[in-house]
Write a protein that holds these residues in place. Structure first.
Motif, PDB file in Angstrom:
ATOM      1  N   ALA A   3       0.922  -1.108  -0.058  1.00 39.53           N
ATOM      2  CA  ALA A   3       0.123   0.135  -0.028  1.00 39.53           C
ATOM      3  C   ALA A   3       0.709   1.319   0.152  1.00 39.53           C
ATOM      4  CB  ALA A   3      -1.041   0.044   1.168  1.00 39.53           C
ATOM      5  N   ASN A   4       2.264   1.115   0.424  1.00 40.12           N
ATOM      6  CA  ASN A   4       3.149   2.462   0.439  1.00 40.12           C
ATOM      7  C   ASN A   4       3.981   2.325  -0.748  1.00 40.12           C
ATOM      8  OD1 ASN A   4       2.567   3.572   3.089  1.00 40.12           O
ATOM      9  ND2 ASN A   4       2.905   1.222   3.766  1.00 40.12           N
ATOM     10  N   TYR A   5       3.470   1.343  -1.735  1.00 47.85           N
ATOM     11  CA  TYR A   5       4.368   1.666  -2.890  1.00 47.85           C
ATOM     12  C   TYR A   5       3.536   1.853  -4.087  1.00 47.85           C
ATOM     13  CZ  TYR A   5       8.708  -0.454  -1.474  1.00 47.85           C
ATOM     14  OH  TYR A   5       9.957  -0.257  -0.547  1.00 47.85           O
ATOM     15  N   ALA A   6       3.845   2.722  -5.162  1.00 45.76           N
ATOM     16  CA  ALA A   6       2.888   3.031  -6.345  1.00 45.76           C
ATOM     17  C   ALA A   6       3.039   1.480  -6.944  1.00 45.76           C
ATOM     18  CB  ALA A   6       3.719   4.171  -7.042  1.00 45.76           C
ATOM     19  N   PRO A   7       1.803   1.394  -7.652  1.00 47.91           N
ATOM     20  CA  PRO A   7       1.479   0.170  -8.318  1.00 47.91           C
ATOM     21  C   PRO A   7       2.645  -0.089  -9.527  1.00 47.91           C
ATOM     22  CG  PRO A   7      -0.323   1.252  -8.310  1.00 47.91           C
ATOM     23  CD  PRO A   7       0.560   2.161  -7.853  1.00 47.91           C
ATOM     24  N   ASP A   8       3.290   0.985 -10.091  1.00 49.78           N
ATOM     25  CA  ASP A   8       4.488   0.709 -11.105  1.00 49.78           C
ATOM     26  C   ASP A   8       5.956   0.992 -10.483  1.00 49.78           C
ATOM     27  OD1 ASP A   8       3.848   3.283 -10.680  1.00 49.78           O
ATOM     28  OD2 ASP A   8       4.117   3.921 -13.048  1.00 49.78           O
ATOM     29  N   ALA A   9       5.903   1.068  -9.293  1.00 50.54           N
ATOM     30  CA  ALA A   9       7.297   1.332  -8.536  1.00 50.54           C
ATOM     31  C   ALA A   9       8.254   0.469  -9.032  1.00 50.54           C
ATOM     32  CB  ALA A   9       6.970   0.999  -6.819  1.00 50.54           C
ATOM     33  N   GLU A  10       9.355   0.926  -8.754  1.00 46.32           N
ATOM     34  CA  GLU A  10      10.713   0.137  -9.198  1.00 46.32           C
ATOM     35  C   GLU A  10      11.577   0.169  -7.954  1.00 46.32           C
ATOM     36  OE1 GLU A  10      11.077   0.630 -14.024  1.00 46.32           O
ATOM     37  OE2 GLU A  10      11.622   2.332 -12.745  1.00 46.32           O
ATOM     38  N   GLN A  11      12.470  -1.015  -8.068  1.00 42.48           N
ATOM     39  CA  GLN A  11      13.505  -1.179  -6.823  1.00 42.48           C
ATOM     40  C   GLN A  11      14.583  -1.566  -7.644  1.00 42.48           C
ATOM     41  OE1 GLN A  11      11.666  -4.356  -4.557  1.00 42.48           O
ATOM     42  NE2 GLN A  11      11.101  -2.886  -2.967  1.00 42.48           N
ATOM     43  N   PHE A  12      15.846  -1.017  -7.338  1.00 45.29           N
ATOM     44  CA  PHE A  12      17.085  -1.179  -8.024  1.00 45.29           C
ATOM     45  C   PHE A  12      18.293  -1.408  -6.750  1.00 45.29           C
ATOM     46  CE2 PHE A  12      14.923   1.907 -10.609  1.00 45.29           C
ATOM     47  CZ  PHE A  12      14.952   1.175 -11.867  1.00 45.29           C
ATOM     48  N   THR A  13      19.312  -1.933  -7.278  1.00 40.17           N
ATOM     49  CA  THR A  13      20.690  -1.727  -6.593  1.00 40.17           C
ATOM     50  C   THR A  13      20.946  -0.400  -6.670  1.00 40.17           C
ATOM     51  OG1 THR A  13      22.007  -2.551  -8.280  1.00 40.17           O
ATOM     52  CG2 THR A  13      21.150  -4.060  -6.670  1.00 40.17           C
ATOM     53  N   LEU A  14      21.793  -0.127  -5.984  1.00 40.59           N
ATOM     54  CA  LEU A  14      22.019   1.493  -5.921  1.00 40.59           C
ATOM     55  C   LEU A  14      23.002   1.864  -7.318  1.00 40.59           C
ATOM     56  CD1 LEU A  14      21.923   4.491  -4.656  1.00 40.59           C
ATOM     57  CD2 LEU A  14      24.093   3.849  -3.446  1.00 40.59           C
ATOM     58  N   GLY A  17      22.390   0.794 -10.391  1.00 32.71           N
ATOM     59  CA  GLY A  17      22.536  -0.460 -11.089  1.00 32.71           C
ATOM     60  C   GLY A  17      21.454  -1.168 -11.390  1.00 32.71           C
ATOM     61  N   GLU A  18      21.500  -2.370 -11.256  1.00 33.09           N
ATOM     62  CA  GLU A  18      20.372  -3.534 -11.661  1.00 33.09           C
ATOM     63  C   GLU A  18      19.172  -3.310 -10.980  1.00 33.09           C
ATOM     64  OE1 GLU A  18      19.782  -8.232 -10.740  1.00 33.09           O
ATOM     65  OE2 GLU A  18      21.647  -7.278  -9.944  1.00 33.09           O
ATOM     66  N   LEU A  19      18.035  -3.542 -11.895  1.00 30.69           N
ATOM     67  CA  LEU A  19      16.698  -3.453 -11.307  1.00 30.69           C
ATOM     68  C   LEU A  19      16.442  -4.596 -10.753  1.00 30.69           C
ATOM     69  CD1 LEU A  19      13.753  -2.174 -11.844  1.00 30.69           C
ATOM     70  CD2 LEU A  19      13.605  -3.567 -13.872  1.00 30.69           C
ATOM     71  N   LEU A  20      15.834  -4.668  -9.739  1.00 30.27           N
ATOM     72  CA  LEU A  20      15.400  -5.651  -8.729  1.00 30.27           C
ATOM     73  C   LEU A  20      14.025  -5.966  -8.918  1.00 30.27           C
ATOM     74  CD1 LEU A  20      17.371  -4.394  -5.384  1.00 30.27           C
ATOM     75  CD2 LEU A  20      18.241  -6.386  -7.043  1.00 30.27           C
ATOM     76  N   ALA A  21      13.112  -5.398  -9.033  1.00 27.36           N
ATOM     77  CA  ALA A  21      11.961  -5.607  -9.045  1.00 27.36           C
ATOM     78  C   ALA A  21      11.064  -4.633  -9.680  1.00 27.36           C
ATOM     79  CB  ALA A  21      11.067  -5.838  -7.851  1.00 27.36           C
ATOM     80  N   SER A  22       9.972  -4.787 -10.608  1.00 27.44           N
ATOM     81  CA  SER A  22       9.241  -3.667 -11.192  1.00 27.44           C
ATOM     82  C   SER A  22       7.771  -3.975 -11.074  1.00 27.44           C
ATOM     83  CB  SER A  22       9.577  -3.613 -12.631  1.00 27.44           C
ATOM     84  OG  SER A  22       8.876  -2.318 -13.104  1.00 27.44           O
ATOM     85  N   GLY A  23       7.054  -3.070 -10.113  1.00 28.10           N
ATOM     86  CA  GLY A  23       5.505  -3.431 -10.136  1.00 28.10           C
ATOM     87  C   GLY A  23       5.173  -4.179  -8.996  1.00 28.10           C
ATOM     88  N   HIS A  24       4.102  -3.950  -8.325  1.00 24.78           N
ATOM     89  CA  HIS A  24       3.660  -4.898  -7.138  1.00 24.78           C
ATOM     90  C   HIS A  24       3.858  -6.196  -7.333  1.00 24.78           C
ATOM     91  CE1 HIS A  24       0.927  -1.677  -4.937  1.00 24.78           C
ATOM     92  NE2 HIS A  24       2.210  -1.354  -5.087  1.00 24.78           N
ATOM     93  N   GLU A  63       6.456 -10.726  -4.540  1.00 20.28           N
ATOM     94  CA  GLU A  63       7.284 -11.949  -4.596  1.00 20.28           C
ATOM     95  C   GLU A  63       8.602 -11.646  -3.938  1.00 20.28           C
ATOM     96  OE1 GLU A  63       9.217 -14.704  -8.116  1.00 20.28           O
ATOM     97  OE2 GLU A  63       7.469 -13.771  -8.531  1.00 20.28           O
ATOM     98  N   ARG A  64       9.269 -10.548  -4.016  1.00 14.76           N
ATOM     99  CA  ARG A  64      10.548 -10.512  -3.255  1.00 14.76           C
ATOM    100  C   ARG A  64      10.365 -10.563  -1.837  1.00 14.76           C
ATOM    101  NH1 ARG A  64      14.138  -6.024  -3.295  1.00 14.76           N
ATOM    102  NH2 ARG A  64      15.864  -7.203  -3.176  1.00 14.76           N
TER     103      ARG A  64
END
Length: 123
Positions: free
Chosen positions: A27-38, A40-47, A52-53
């Motif tokens: 609920a605190n993340y936008a539905p299309d939020a993205e997570q990255f290593t600083l 660098g690499e994309l870790l996850a995209s979207g809910h 899953e992560r």
């Protein structure tokens, strides 16, 4: 602190993480939020990918993020945390720098710098 301020959003996210409440966390993340290593690499995209992560981490009985320090600059929140985890080699901790960009009351982007792993001595 207003309920949608960057500080409040990131604190709710941390509280949900520590209580292993996946719905409150998402609920605190936008539905299309993205997570990255600083830087660098994309870790996850979207809910779905983020869910899953987090759910794979939430099975760890000792999982906990301890806030060491926090800095807020506009809509950017930076947390230094000490994360307790259950690694294949045993219980331990890792230092983590978490940088959150909050837009319209939700985390849009998060980047993580992961420090060294320290295993706890067994009794």
């Amino acid at each position: 602190m207003t309920t949608n301020s960057p500080l409040a959003v990131v604190q709710r996210q941390l509280d949900a993480y520590n209580s292993k409440d996946i719905d409150a966390l998402m609920a605190n993340y936008a539905p299309d939020a993205e997570q990255f290593t600083l830087h660098g690499e994309l870790l996850a995209s979207g809910h779905p990918q983020m869910r899953e992560r987090y759910l794979s981490r939430f099975v760890e009985p000792d999982l906990h993020a301890k806030l060491i320090s926090r800095m807020v600059v506009g809509n950017i929140v930076t947390d230094a945390e000490l994360i307790t985890r259950n690694f294949p080699e045993g219980k331990g901790t890792i230092e983590m720098l978490c940088i959150y960009e909050v837009i319209d009351g939700r985390i849009q982007r998060a980047s993580f710098a992961i420090g060294d792993k320290t295993l706890h001595a067994t009794d």
